[in-house]
Design an enzyme around this catalytic site. Structure first.
Site, short mmCIF file in Angstrom:
data_model
loop_
_atom_site.label_atom_id
_atom_site.label_comp_id
_atom_site.label_asym_id
_atom_site.label_seq_id
_atom_site.Cartn_x
_atom_site.Cartn_y
_atom_site.Cartn_z
N SER A 240 -36.53 -18.73 54.81
CA SER A 240 -35.14 -18.30 54.67
C SER A 240 -34.97 -17.03 55.49
CB SER A 240 -34.82 -18.00 53.20
OG SER A 240 -33.57 -17.33 53.12
N TYR B 199 -37.67 -13.74 45.26
CA TYR B 199 -37.41 -14.79 46.25
C TYR B 199 -37.57 -14.29 47.68
CZ TYR B 199 -34.96 -18.55 48.75
OH TYR B 199 -34.62 -19.57 49.62
N1 NAP Z 1 -29.88 -23.50 49.81
C1 NAP Z 1 -29.97 -22.45 50.60
O1 NAP Z 1 -28.96 -21.75 50.89
C2 NAP Z 1 -31.28 -22.08 51.23
C3 NAP Z 1 -31.30 -20.99 52.12
C4 NAP Z 1 -32.48 -20.63 52.71
C5 NAP Z 1 -33.64 -21.34 52.43
N2 NAP Z 1 -33.61 -22.38 51.54
C6 NAP Z 1 -34.86 -23.08 51.29
O2 NAP Z 1 -34.70 -24.47 51.53
C7 NAP Z 1 -35.59 -25.21 50.68
C8 NAP Z 1 -34.83 -26.29 49.93
O3 NAP Z 1 -33.93 -25.65 49.05
P1 NAP Z 1 -32.62 -26.35 48.46
O4 NAP Z 1 -31.52 -25.40 48.71
O5 NAP Z 1 -32.52 -27.75 48.91
O6 NAP Z 1 -32.95 -26.25 46.90
P2 NAP Z 1 -32.88 -27.33 45.70
O7 NAP Z 1 -31.72 -28.23 45.88
O8 NAP Z 1 -33.02 -26.53 44.47
O9 NAP Z 1 -34.19 -28.21 45.95
C9 NAP Z 1 -35.47 -27.64 45.78
C10 NAP Z 1 -36.47 -28.78 45.77
O10 NAP Z 1 -37.78 -28.22 45.52
C11 NAP Z 1 -38.37 -28.96 44.47
N3 NAP Z 1 -39.40 -28.21 43.77
C12 NAP Z 1 -39.29 -27.06 43.06
N4 NAP Z 1 -40.48 -26.74 42.52
C13 NAP Z 1 -41.35 -27.70 42.89
C14 NAP Z 1 -42.71 -27.95 42.63
N5 NAP Z 1 -43.44 -27.13 41.86
N6 NAP Z 1 -43.31 -29.04 43.18
C15 NAP Z 1 -42.59 -29.88 43.96
N7 NAP Z 1 -41.28 -29.73 44.21
C16 NAP Z 1 -40.67 -28.64 43.68
C17 NAP Z 1 -37.21 -29.34 43.57
O11 NAP Z 1 -37.58 -30.36 42.67
P3 NAP Z 1 -36.87 -30.53 41.21
O12 NAP Z 1 -35.60 -31.30 41.45
O13 NAP Z 1 -37.90 -31.28 40.44
O14 NAP Z 1 -36.62 -29.15 40.68
C18 NAP Z 1 -36.21 -29.79 44.64
O15 NAP Z 1 -36.54 -31.08 45.08
C19 NAP Z 1 -36.27 -24.18 49.76
O16 NAP Z 1 -37.54 -23.84 50.28
C20 NAP Z 1 -35.33 -22.99 49.83
O17 NAP Z 1 -35.98 -21.77 49.57
C21 NAP Z 1 -32.45 -22.76 50.94
#
Ligand code: NAP
Length: 243
Positions: A142, A166
């Site tokens: 991020s 985070y």
């Molecule tokens: N959204 C943003 O604005 C943003 C910005 C910068 C970076 N990111 C990064 O992008 C990535 C995806 O985020 P997202 O926004 O798509 O979030 P999200 O919708 O909350 O999805 C997160 C995913 O990670 C899985 N997860 C969490 N803990 C886990 C574990 N112990 N083992 C396996 N899977 C696990 C969750 O599974 P469950 O459904 O089982 O919880 C879900 O599939 C992350 O690394 C996040 O830090 C996101």
């Protein structure tokens, strides 16, 4: 090794990870859908397959040694190997994260998934990746992990809310990315970190302004780098992010 490219996306049952899986599948790749919950995993695989993606289920909790070892074995038996690993699974660790008002358990939760989870999965998959003709590792970081942006006092460079869980976990992930890129230089395994931008997902209660498809684009770009592409980079759609 199969002639088709095999990818594994962790945390692919929803959000950005799901769209990365869909995007890689649209390229004709076989996609291992990594997810820790059996039902959410089955639903995601069914939806991807209904959309024409050659998706297969990879039960995977990145915090669990046995789960990760079993996932590596499954990739070997189900797909014959692995070409592209997308370490996408991530958590915020919970709230509060404000310096002066934080429980160390919050920090531990973020680091356990966002950093140690990535290392655990990467270590388990490296033997498979080493056998691939065009191996890639993509770490979903991020922009809030950027120390340059964290330390910018004002202006456009400054990013994200104050956080001692985070944001620092993503700073450490960035350092981990550099270490792997250095160690694997010359092996053909390209290792890069990407930021999806502020994307509407569960992670931020859908406050993000980008769609999950838009958020997935940077990972798809890094997953499909040519063999002479960069390694050890930190990028977003707009270009390089300052460390
Ligand atoms: N959204 C943003 O604005 C943003 C910005 C910068 C970076 N990111 C990064 O992008 C990535 C995806 O985020 P997202 O926004 O798509 O979030 P999200 O919708 O909350 O999805 C997160 C995913 O990670 C899985 N997860 C969490 N803990 C886990 C574990 N112990 N083992 C396996 N899977 C696990 C969750 O599974 P469950 O459904 O089982 O919880 C879900 O599939 C992350 O690394 C996040 O830090 C996101």
């Amino acid at each position: 090794m199969s002639e088709r490219t095999i990818a594994l996306v962790t945390g692919a049952n929803k959000g950005i990870g799901y769209e990365i899986a869909a995007g890689l599948g649209a390229l004709g790749w076989r996609v291992g859908v990594g997810a820790r919950d059996g039902q959410r995993l089955a639903e995601a695989v069914a939806k991807l397959r209904a959309g024409g993606v050659d998706a297969f289920a990879v039960p995977l909790d990145v915090t669990d040694d046995a789960s990760v070892t079993a996932a590596a074995r499954l990739l070997e038996t189900e797909a014959g190997g692995l070409d592209v690993l997308v370490n996408n699974a991530g958590v915020t660790g919970g709230v509060p994260q404000h310096p002066g008002d934080v429980d160390v358990a919050t920090i531990r939760a973020a680091v356990e998934v966002n950093v140690i989870g990535v290392v655990r999965v990467t270590e388990a998959m490296l033997p498979l990746l080493r056998r691939s003709a065009s191996p890639r590792i993509v770490n979903m970081s991020s922009g809030v992990g950027s120390l340059t942006r964290q330390s910018a006092s004002t202006g456009e460079e400054q990013t994200g809310p104050l956080s001692v869980a985070y944001a620092p976990s993503k700073s450490m992930l960035n350092a981990v990315t550099i270490q792997y890129a250095r160690a694997l230089a010359g092996t053909g395994i390209l290792v890069n970190a990407g930021c999806p931008g502020f994307t509407a997902t569960d992670l931020n209660n859908f406050r993000g302004v980008r769609t999950p498809q838009q958020g997935a684009a940077v990972a798809i770009k890094l997953a499909t780098l040519p063999d002479d592409g960069p390694t050890g980079g930190y990028v977003e759609d707009a270009g390089t992010i300052p460390w």
